[in-house]
Write a protein that holds these residues in place. Structure first.
Motif, PDB file in Angstrom:
ATOM      1  N   GLY A  13       0.800  -1.216   0.000  1.00  0.00           N
ATOM      2  CA  GLY A  13       0.000   0.000   0.000  1.00  0.00           C
ATOM      3  C   GLY A  13       0.832   1.265   0.000  1.00  0.00           C
ATOM      4  O   GLY A  13       0.295   2.373  -0.002  1.00  0.00           O
ATOM      5  N   ARG A  14       2.145   1.109  -0.046  1.00  0.00           N
ATOM      6  CA  ARG A  14       3.045   2.263   0.029  1.00  0.00           C
ATOM      7  C   ARG A  14       3.132   2.969  -1.323  1.00  0.00           C
ATOM      8  O   ARG A  14       3.307   2.333  -2.369  1.00  0.00           O
ATOM      9  CB  ARG A  14       4.439   1.786   0.466  1.00  0.00           C
ATOM     10  CG  ARG A  14       5.464   2.879   0.577  1.00  0.00           C
ATOM     11  CD  ARG A  14       6.820   2.292   0.964  1.00  0.00           C
ATOM     12  NE  ARG A  14       7.859   3.296   0.918  1.00  0.00           N
ATOM     13  CZ  ARG A  14       8.157   4.125   1.897  1.00  0.00           C
ATOM     14  NH1 ARG A  14       7.478   4.051   3.024  1.00  0.00           N
ATOM     15  NH2 ARG A  14       9.115   5.024   1.776  1.00  0.00           N
ATOM     16  N   ILE A  15       3.004   4.275  -1.306  1.00  0.00           N
ATOM     17  CA  ILE A  15       3.172   5.079  -2.528  1.00  0.00           C
ATOM     18  C   ILE A  15       4.657   5.377  -2.709  1.00  0.00           C
ATOM     19  O   ILE A  15       5.333   5.803  -1.757  1.00  0.00           O
ATOM     20  CB  ILE A  15       2.379   6.392  -2.432  1.00  0.00           C
ATOM     21  CG1 ILE A  15       0.874   6.095  -2.314  1.00  0.00           C
ATOM     22  CG2 ILE A  15       2.653   7.287  -3.635  1.00  0.00           C
ATOM     23  CD1 ILE A  15       0.024   7.316  -2.049  1.00  0.00           C
ATOM     24  N   VAL A  16       5.182   5.126  -3.903  1.00  0.00           N
ATOM     25  CA  VAL A  16       6.613   5.335  -4.152  1.00  0.00           C
ATOM     26  C   VAL A  16       6.809   6.306  -5.313  1.00  0.00           C
ATOM     27  O   VAL A  16       5.925   6.477  -6.163  1.00  0.00           O
ATOM     28  CB  VAL A  16       7.328   4.006  -4.462  1.00  0.00           C
ATOM     29  CG1 VAL A  16       7.276   3.075  -3.268  1.00  0.00           C
ATOM     30  CG2 VAL A  16       6.736   3.326  -5.684  1.00  0.00           C
ATOM     31  N   SER A  17       7.977   6.920  -5.334  1.00  0.00           N
ATOM     32  CA  SER A  17       8.321   7.842  -6.406  1.00  0.00           C
ATOM     33  C   SER A  17       8.582   7.063  -7.700  1.00  0.00           C
ATOM     34  O   SER A  17       8.779   5.847  -7.680  1.00  0.00           O
ATOM     35  CB  SER A  17       9.576   8.633  -6.031  1.00  0.00           C
ATOM     36  OG  SER A  17      10.694   7.759  -5.955  1.00  0.00           O
ATOM     37  N   ASP A  18       8.602   7.769  -8.814  1.00  0.00           N
ATOM     38  CA  ASP A  18       8.887   7.119 -10.092  1.00  0.00           C
ATOM     39  C   ASP A  18      10.283   6.493 -10.091  1.00  0.00           C
ATOM     40  O   ASP A  18      10.496   5.427 -10.668  1.00  0.00           O
ATOM     41  CB  ASP A  18       8.779   8.134 -11.235  1.00  0.00           C
ATOM     42  CG  ASP A  18       7.330   8.587 -11.460  1.00  0.00           C
ATOM     43  OD1 ASP A  18       6.418   7.879 -10.985  1.00  0.00           O
ATOM     44  OD2 ASP A  18       7.127   9.634 -12.102  1.00  0.00           O
ATOM     45  N   ASP A  19      11.246   7.165  -9.421  1.00  0.00           N
ATOM     46  CA  ASP A  19      12.604   6.621  -9.360  1.00  0.00           C
ATOM     47  C   ASP A  19      12.651   5.300  -8.597  1.00  0.00           C
ATOM     48  O   ASP A  19      13.440   4.416  -8.938  1.00  0.00           O
ATOM     49  CB  ASP A  19      13.548   7.625  -8.666  1.00  0.00           C
ATOM     50  CG  ASP A  19      13.986   8.742  -9.596  1.00  0.00           C
ATOM     51  OD1 ASP A  19      13.778   8.594 -10.820  1.00  0.00           O
ATOM     52  OD2 ASP A  19      14.516   9.750  -9.109  1.00  0.00           O
ATOM     53  N   ALA A  20      11.828   5.171  -7.562  1.00  0.00           N
ATOM     54  CA  ALA A  20      11.844   3.957  -6.750  1.00  0.00           C
ATOM     55  C   ALA A  20      10.972   2.857  -7.341  1.00  0.00           C
ATOM     56  O   ALA A  20      11.144   1.679  -7.010  1.00  0.00           O
ATOM     57  CB  ALA A  20      11.387   4.277  -5.327  1.00  0.00           C
ATOM     58  N   ALA A  21      10.032   3.220  -8.208  1.00  0.00           N
ATOM     59  CA  ALA A  21       9.081   2.236  -8.748  1.00  0.00           C
ATOM     60  C   ALA A  21       9.789   1.172  -9.577  1.00  0.00           C
ATOM     61  O   ALA A  21       9.500  -0.021  -9.459  1.00  0.00           O
ATOM     62  CB  ALA A  21       8.009   2.941  -9.567  1.00  0.00           C
ATOM     63  N   LYS A  22      10.715   1.586 -10.420  1.00  0.00           N
ATOM     64  CA  LYS A  22      11.374   0.625 -11.310  1.00  0.00           C
ATOM     65  C   LYS A  22      12.266  -0.372 -10.568  1.00  0.00           C
ATOM     66  O   LYS A  22      12.211  -1.577 -10.851  1.00  0.00           O
ATOM     67  CB  LYS A  22      12.161   1.354 -12.397  1.00  0.00           C
ATOM     68  CG  LYS A  22      11.273   1.946 -13.484  1.00  0.00           C
ATOM     69  CD  LYS A  22      12.091   2.503 -14.646  1.00  0.00           C
ATOM     70  CE  LYS A  22      11.184   3.017 -15.759  1.00  0.00           C
ATOM     71  NZ  LYS A  22      11.966   3.533 -16.919  1.00  0.00           N
ATOM     72  N   PRO A  23      13.111   0.067  -9.613  1.00  0.00           N
ATOM     73  CA  PRO A  23      13.900  -0.923  -8.865  1.00  0.00           C
ATOM     74  C   PRO A  23      13.026  -1.929  -8.121  1.00  0.00           C
ATOM     75  O   PRO A  23      13.328  -3.128  -8.101  1.00  0.00           O
ATOM     76  CB  PRO A  23      14.719  -0.072  -7.886  1.00  0.00           C
ATOM     77  CG  PRO A  23      14.798   1.266  -8.518  1.00  0.00           C
ATOM     78  CD  PRO A  23      13.505   1.446  -9.257  1.00  0.00           C
TER      79      PRO A  23
END
Length: 313
Positions: A13-23
């Protein structure tokens, strides 16, 4: 719901930044494994955790908005409530696999450097790895244990390096053709949960751990007190038996020198007291009480050995 499931529920349920989404997505795909159909026309990722499937779906949509992706749910066995969720990517297959460094055949297990070039990205990758193949014991359990398992040796070694980069003592073992990374120190498990973003469950883990540690500490103190009381009781009983041996031999403790007689009577009158307490009662020092008890022990030893002579008192 298990504690590990609660942790994963929070993470999904955690919202992540675009930079963190891919890893995070790369780790989820690497650890879950992907299959391709029709010469890379379609990617399928299977999981028995609907929350993980939704997470993969949402991360693909966040990272690749133009991608055509959906998922389906199938019952694994007839008359069973167990279901398997499959996330299906219909477009941009080659682009996404190459971008995330995911080899569907598992031959190339390396993660692209750009996916791990910041601390946030490395934490996101570890979050994805834990979501895909991690578990953690409830803090209520007798042993603390967190682990991540993969069948890919190269990926396991990269995860090992990543966790060690955060100064966490992690070990790796080979178990049933899988490489298992694990840690058992409760404080480091708390650090790892905080690192990957499981803040709420981390705080709960810490609260339970501290409460349990306090109970254990209190129990240890109580056990130590009980042991000391037993030690005092055993010593007092032995001293009483020594004096009774002397009394049986000489008939009347008044035959002893006055100081020894006073001490012997006080010891018999207070059989449960410590030697220090007997000294306080007689208004003598602890060393003085010890000295008089040693004298009485010497007399009892002479009686046992048959060398005691009453006229030498």
């Amino acid at each position: 719901m298990s504690f590990a499931a609660e942790v994963k529920k929070e993470l999904t349920g955690r919202i992540v930044s675009d930079d963190a989404a891919k890893p995070e997505l790369a780790a989820l795909l690497q650890m879950n494994g992907v299959t391709t159909l029709g010469f890379e026309q379609e990617i399928r990722v299977q999981t028995d955790n609907p929350a993980i499937a939704r997470r993969i779906f949402s991360l693909i949509r966040q990272s690749y908005p133009a991608a055509d992706v959906d998922f389906n749910v199938k019952q694994q066995f007839a008359l069973s409530e167990h279901k398997v969720v499959t996330v299906v990517l219909h477009s941009q297959v080659e682009e996404i696999l190459e971008d995330l460094g995911v080899d569907p055949f598992g031959l190339d297990q390396s993660v692209p450097a750009w996916l791990l070039n910041t601390e946030d990205k490395r934490a996101a990758f570890l979050r994805g790895a834990f979501l895909a193949a991690g578990s953690v014991n409830s803090p209520e359990r007798s042993n603390y244990h967190l682990e991540i398992s993969t069948g890919q040796e190269g990926l396991a070694e990269q995860l090992l390096d990543l966790i060690q980069d955060f100064l966490m003592p992690v070990k790796m073992i080979n178990r049933s053709k899988h490489y298992v990374l694990y840690m058992k120190r409760s404080d480091k498990i708390v650090e790892f949960m905080k690192l990957i973003g499981a803040t709420a469950t981390m705080l709960r883990f810490e609260d339970v751990r501290l409460a349990k540690d306090m109970r254990n500490s209190a129990n240890r103190m109580m056990n130590a007190d009980m042991a000391n009381l037993q030690k005092v009781a055993n010593a007092a009983n032995a001293q009483v038996q020594t004096i009774l041996t002397i009394q049986s031999e000489i008939g009347d403790l008044e035959e002893l020198p006055a100081k020894l007689a006073d001490f012997a009577r006080a010891r018999l009158e207070h059989p449960d007291a410590s030697l220090t307490e007997i000294g306080d009662y007689l208004e003598i020092s602890k060393s003085g009480a010890n000295h008089r008890m040693r004298k009485l022990k010497e007399l009892a030893k002479q009686i046992d050995e048959g060398t005691f002579q009453i006229d030498q008192l």
